[in-house]
Design an enzyme around this catalytic site. Structure first.
Site, PDB file in Angstrom:
ATOM      1  N   HIS B 214       0.905  -1.359   0.063  1.00 45.91           N
ATOM      2  CA  HIS B 214      -0.046  -0.003  -0.175  1.00 45.91           C
ATOM      3  C   HIS B 214       0.971   1.271   0.093  1.00 45.91           C
ATOM      4  O   HIS B 214       0.691   2.175  -0.818  1.00 45.91           O
ATOM      5  CB  HIS B 214      -1.043   0.051   1.115  1.00 45.91           C
ATOM      6  CG  HIS B 214      -2.081   1.051   0.711  1.00 45.91           C
ATOM      7  ND1 HIS B 214      -2.863   0.989  -0.276  1.00 45.91           N
ATOM      8  CD2 HIS B 214      -2.131   2.442   1.014  1.00 45.91           C
ATOM      9  CE1 HIS B 214      -3.657   1.988  -0.405  1.00 45.91           C
ATOM     10  NE2 HIS B 214      -3.476   2.878   0.255  1.00 45.91           N
ATOM     11  N   TYR B 218       1.544   5.288  -2.346  1.00 41.12           N
ATOM     12  CA  TYR B 218       1.931   6.458  -2.229  1.00 41.12           C
ATOM     13  C   TYR B 218       3.324   6.929  -2.586  1.00 41.12           C
ATOM     14  O   TYR B 218       3.692   8.005  -3.029  1.00 41.12           O
ATOM     15  CB  TYR B 218       1.844   6.872  -0.447  1.00 41.12           C
ATOM     16  CG  TYR B 218       0.477   6.690  -0.181  1.00 41.12           C
ATOM     17  CD1 TYR B 218      -0.383   7.711  -0.414  1.00 41.12           C
ATOM     18  CD2 TYR B 218       0.059   5.670   0.374  1.00 41.12           C
ATOM     19  CE1 TYR B 218      -1.509   7.653  -0.031  1.00 41.12           C
ATOM     20  CE2 TYR B 218      -1.311   5.488   0.546  1.00 41.12           C
ATOM     21  CZ  TYR B 218      -2.173   6.438   0.497  1.00 41.12           C
ATOM     22  OH  TYR B 218      -3.676   6.508   0.829  1.00 41.12           O
ATOM     23  N   HIS B 365     -11.042   0.574  -9.772  1.00 40.29           N
ATOM     24  CA  HIS B 365     -10.482   1.486  -8.958  1.00 40.29           C
ATOM     25  C   HIS B 365      -8.947   1.906  -9.342  1.00 40.29           C
ATOM     26  O   HIS B 365      -8.563   3.101  -9.439  1.00 40.29           O
ATOM     27  CB  HIS B 365     -10.516   1.024  -7.672  1.00 40.29           C
ATOM     28  CG  HIS B 365      -9.690   1.505  -6.638  1.00 40.29           C
ATOM     29  ND1 HIS B 365     -10.073   3.009  -6.064  1.00 40.29           N
ATOM     30  CD2 HIS B 365      -8.710   1.508  -5.772  1.00 40.29           C
ATOM     31  CE1 HIS B 365      -9.457   3.504  -5.109  1.00 40.29           C
ATOM     32  NE2 HIS B 365      -8.371   2.748  -5.051  1.00 40.29           N
ATOM     33  N   PHE B 366      -8.156   0.917  -9.572  1.00 39.86           N
ATOM     34  CA  PHE B 366      -6.623   1.298  -9.585  1.00 39.86           C
ATOM     35  C   PHE B 366      -6.148   1.664 -10.961  1.00 39.86           C
ATOM     36  O   PHE B 366      -5.224   2.235 -11.061  1.00 39.86           O
ATOM     37  CB  PHE B 366      -5.867   0.157  -8.940  1.00 39.86           C
ATOM     38  CG  PHE B 366      -5.504  -1.094  -9.796  1.00 39.86           C
ATOM     39  CD1 PHE B 366      -4.955  -1.153 -11.002  1.00 39.86           C
ATOM     40  CD2 PHE B 366      -6.062  -2.125  -9.142  1.00 39.86           C
ATOM     41  CE1 PHE B 366      -5.102  -2.188 -11.566  1.00 39.86           C
ATOM     42  CE2 PHE B 366      -5.831  -3.499  -9.617  1.00 39.86           C
ATOM     43  CZ  PHE B 366      -5.274  -3.677 -10.920  1.00 39.86           C
ATOM     44  N   HIS B 367      -7.215   1.522 -11.902  1.00 36.02           N
ATOM     45  CA  HIS B 367      -7.046   2.423 -13.315  1.00 36.02           C
ATOM     46  C   HIS B 367      -7.487   3.855 -13.181  1.00 36.02           C
ATOM     47  O   HIS B 367      -6.772   4.714 -13.975  1.00 36.02           O
ATOM     48  CB  HIS B 367      -7.562   1.603 -14.292  1.00 36.02           C
ATOM     49  CG  HIS B 367      -6.822   0.352 -14.775  1.00 36.02           C
ATOM     50  ND1 HIS B 367      -7.078  -0.940 -14.242  1.00 36.02           N
ATOM     51  CD2 HIS B 367      -5.683   0.082 -15.510  1.00 36.02           C
ATOM     52  CE1 HIS B 367      -6.241  -1.739 -14.704  1.00 36.02           C
ATOM     53  NE2 HIS B 367      -5.302  -0.979 -15.489  1.00 36.02           N
ATOM     54  N   ARG B 428     -12.274 -10.604 -10.281  1.00 35.98           N
ATOM     55  CA  ARG B 428     -10.974 -10.188 -10.972  1.00 35.98           C
ATOM     56  C   ARG B 428     -10.197 -11.046 -11.746  1.00 35.98           C
ATOM     57  O   ARG B 428      -9.926 -12.326 -11.333  1.00 35.98           O
ATOM     58  CB  ARG B 428     -10.271  -9.537  -9.687  1.00 35.98           C
ATOM     59  CG  ARG B 428      -9.150  -8.797 -10.168  1.00 35.98           C
ATOM     60  CD  ARG B 428      -8.463  -8.579  -8.517  1.00 35.98           C
ATOM     61  NE  ARG B 428      -7.413  -7.480  -8.674  1.00 35.98           N
ATOM     62  CZ  ARG B 428      -6.632  -7.108  -7.832  1.00 35.98           C
ATOM     63  NH1 ARG B 428      -7.120  -7.027  -6.771  1.00 35.98           N
ATOM     64  NH2 ARG B 428      -5.502  -6.522  -8.092  1.00 35.98           N
ATOM     65  N   ARG B 429      -9.393 -10.524 -12.568  1.00 38.90           N
ATOM     66  CA  ARG B 429      -8.471 -11.065 -13.476  1.00 38.90           C
ATOM     67  C   ARG B 429      -8.757 -12.635 -13.858  1.00 38.90           C
ATOM     68  O   ARG B 429      -8.387 -13.641 -13.678  1.00 38.90           O
ATOM     69  CB  ARG B 429      -7.200 -11.638 -12.807  1.00 38.90           C
ATOM     70  CG  ARG B 429      -6.598 -10.338 -11.923  1.00 38.90           C
ATOM     71  CD  ARG B 429      -5.797 -10.470 -10.829  1.00 38.90           C
ATOM     72  NE  ARG B 429      -4.664  -9.334 -10.525  1.00 38.90           N
ATOM     73  CZ  ARG B 429      -4.362  -9.107  -9.403  1.00 38.90           C
ATOM     74  NH1 ARG B 429      -4.619 -10.120  -8.435  1.00 38.90           N
ATOM     75  NH2 ARG B 429      -3.454  -8.268  -9.303  1.00 38.90           N
TER      76      ARG B 429
END
Lengths: 159, 537
Positions: B214, B218, B365-367, B428-429
């Site tokens: 995580h 950042y 979300h992470f895209h 997912r995936r």
């Protein structure tokens, strides 16, 4: 530190919003026991076939009427399959893996937990709607990961 | 090439090359999920592509770009890079490591995804290559810190330039984060992949991975924030609204972004719900600096608009330089982040996480976060850096102007579709959204829209790579423009409390020790059996 008035208002509001989010989480966790599956129990993943519970994973009904489902996830299936449980009764899933990490997701419900070799995931769900549900593996587990599906049959309870 | 910036340019070049390969891998996946046929489509190609896309985008593109940006900022803001020779050695190590890992992936020997969860086992060179990349980044951090110290000796009592403040905070966070990864890879995965030990505890490895995983986001996001705070207001023609709050934001990230990893493990056994709650609190706390950033940056842009004569409430928005590729990229990246941030708040919502955990929602979300907030900022920053590093005029300017908008359109189709498909339960995936061939009525249309989005994203990525290549090879030689940084409305006069890196580092280490110490000790108290390796790919 010299902070502009508008920015100070914004910072307090942002802090308030986060406290509101956290408050909602703590209230439901504390009062209604809305928790993610967090059971701590270990099991030898190389000796599951002779394990008293996971050697023959099955649906069992306890004396008090509650239902326990032991599930073994392995490349690329779940057993037992299909899983038959009654509607409107607490169903406790006990889940582990015989090889790599898998996921156990009953699509359309909030039953969603990881199957990690060496550990037992345990969580309790009450299914209100009778019917057939898709169980999908949602953690990549190899070339046929997408083929790893199972079926959950929720039966209307006989009176 | 402008000699002063050859280090930075070399790193950015590797980043763009990794990005190009990874983009192609991305579009293959989206087509495959949607069951759109293409030549050589197969299960093994799909999972290989997921791995290559993840490793090359999330680890190689980002790390090389951030290292390059750091060197450029150090050269310009501090007037030096102390330890240039060492920095070149690190560059070679990182490149060799990345290529080694990539080769094992492309040969199909390491389809373990960028999370490489054991007991799935990759080729030993995959782990060793990744280790070399991380070692390179450690050396980079050391060179950056040495440059800062050398500057500090000559400038006692002067506040460190904001851009360097942000990079130093990024480096401290990176050392804290990669400590967890080092334990996992050096202590567990490499000995196990070489057969020196036979078994591995998957949960322990996973926990160390998310100790790193995580704060990794950042590590990507803070350099983007550095660009938002120190370059964007200048490009927009305004001033930075608040310098001291920017410093507070960077320090809050140092403190709060590591002790949060359990929010990736809400669905895991072996970690008690109370400790998951503790990590939930820190996860929400680390949203706070982003809220502050939203205000400061938007206020800075308003200042820019008003300096250009805007009146009324919203007039200033139209006065911003929407035709500038850097500005457009960063502004769109920030719009994406409003959605990404609130999506993150949903993921972190403890029990509610069960609704979205490991579904296509997470891909959506992470895209918008990594894939747009960070990647689009870096793409825009490339347009800003290239003329300054190379002394060449940007070529294919029209393409550069369009590219950020194209990306935003693509990501909108892609991410909105996957968010909804995830809520409907699409795991997912998966190679095919119809799973065994019998499912997927609830999400098949959505995966096709996402595939269309991915084609647009790929066109945008090609445009970006074309602009970079054309500029590098054939851009008109010009005197390199200056690196101009935003001036704060109220510049700081002396180092303040947010400049005391030593103090904050110690506090951050304490927080990590508290957040991970007890749960890990608790885990060690149980009989743990361990798993042999599997290679199901």
């Amino acid at each position: 530190m010299n902070v502009e008035l508008y920015e100070r208002i914004w910072m307090w509001a942002a802090g308030g919003l986060l406290l509101l989010f956290l408050g909602a989480i703590f209230l439901t966790a504390g009062l209604q026991a809305v928790q993610p599956p967090s059971h701590i129990e270990t099991v030898d993943p190389t000796a599951l076939t002779t394990h008293p519970e996971f050697g023959t994973p099955a649906v069992k009904t306890r004396a008090d009427g509650s239902v326990v489902v032991s599930v073994v996830a392995q490349m690329f299936s779940f057993s037992p399959d299909p899983i038959e449980v009654p509607a409107n009764r607490p169903v406790t899933f006990r889940l582990t893996s015989a090889d790599v990490i898998h996921g156990f997701e009953v699509v359309g419900t909030n039953a969603n937990a990881m199957a990690i070799p060496g550990y037992v995931s345990q969580f309790t769900v009450t299914f209100k709607e009778p019917g057939e549900y898709l169980i999908g593996c949602n953690e990549y587990c190899g070339t046929m990961h997408h083929n790893m599906v199972g079926k959950l049959i929720v039966k209307k309870e006989s009176p | 090439m402008n000699g002063r910036h050859s280090l930075a340019a070399a790193h950015v070049g590797v980043a763009v090359a990794a990005f190009a390969v990874a983009s192609a891998m991305g579009v293959l996946q989206a087509l495959s999920i949607a069951d759109i046929p293409f030549p050589h489509r197969s299960e093994s190609l799909y999972y290989l592509a997921v791995t290559a896309h993840g490793v090359l985008m999330a680890l190689v593109f980002t790390t090389f770009f951030i290292m390059g940006l750091g060197y450029a900022l150090s050269q310009e803001s501090l007037g030096r890079i102390t330890g240039r020779g060492l920095a070149w050695i690190a560059f070679v190590l990182g490149l060799v490591g990345s290529v080694a890992a990539a080769v094992t992936i492309l040969r199909g020997q390491s389809s373990v995804l960028y999370t490489f969860y054991p007991p799935m086992q990759a080729h030993p060179l995959f782990y060793m290559g990744a280790t070399l990349l991380i070692v390179a980044s450690w050396i980079w951090g050391g060179v950056m810190i040495a440059s800062y110290r050398s500057w500090r000796r000559e400038h006692p009592g002067v506040p460190v330039p904001l851009s360097i403040h942000g990079m130093l905070a990024t480096i401290i966070l990176w050392y804290l984060a990669t400590a967890g990864l080092a334990v996992e890879v050096l202590g567990m995965l490499i000995p196990w992949s070489l057969g020196l030990v036979t078994k591995i505890d998957p949960l322990l490895a996973r926990s160390f991975f998310w100790w790193f995983g995580h704060p990794l986001v950042y590590f990507w996001l803070m350099p983007a924030y550095v660009l938002w705070y120190t370059v964007l207001p200048r490009v927009a023609g305004g001033k930075l609204f608040s310098d001291s709050l920017a410093r507070m934001v960077f320090i809050l990230f140092v403190l709060l972004s590591v002790p949060v990893g359990f929010h990736h493990q809400f669905a895991d056994p072996g970690i008690s719900s109370n400790w998951k709650l503790v990590h939930t609190v820190t996860t929400y706390a680390v949203l706070y600096p982003s809220f502050v950033t939203a205000f400061t940056i938007i206020a800075s842009l308003e200042v820019a608009g008003r300096m250009k004569g805007a009146r009324g409430l919203f007039d200033w928005i139209g006065r911003l330089p929407w035709g500038d590729p850097f500005f457009a990229a960063v502004a769109l990246a920030m719009i994406a982040f409003t959605f990404g941030g609130f999506g993150g708040a949903i993921n972190a919502a403890y029990a509610m996480n069960s609704m979205v955990h490991n579904t296509a929602w997470i891909m959506g979300h992470f895209h918008v976060t990594l894939g747009t907030t960070v990647a689009l900022t870096f793409m825009g920053a490339t347009y800003w850096l290239l003329p300054r590093m190379l002394g060449r005029e940007l070529r294919l300017m029209t393409l550069a102007r369009m590219q950020p908008y194209l990306w935003f359109a693509g990501i909108a189709l892609f991410s909105i579709s996957y968010h909804i498909a995830g809520l409907r339960g699409l795991p997912r995936r998966v190679y095919s959204a119809s799973l065994t061939g019998e499912y997927g009525a609830a999400w098949h249309g959505l995966t096709r829209v996402a595939a269309a989005g991915s084609v647009i994203l790929f066109l945008s990525a090609l445009s970006y790579v074309a602009v970079v290549a054309a500029t590098w090879i054939g851009g008109k030689r010009i005197p390199a423009p200056a690196f101009e940084f935003a001036v704060p409305l109220r510049p700081p006069t002396a180092p303040g409390v947010w400049d005391r890196f030593g103090l904050w580092t110690v506090l951050a280490m304490l927080l990590v020790a508290v957040a991970y110490g007890y749960p890990l000790l608790h885990l060690f108290a149980h009989t743990r059996y361990g798993s042999p390796p599997f290679q199901p790919f």
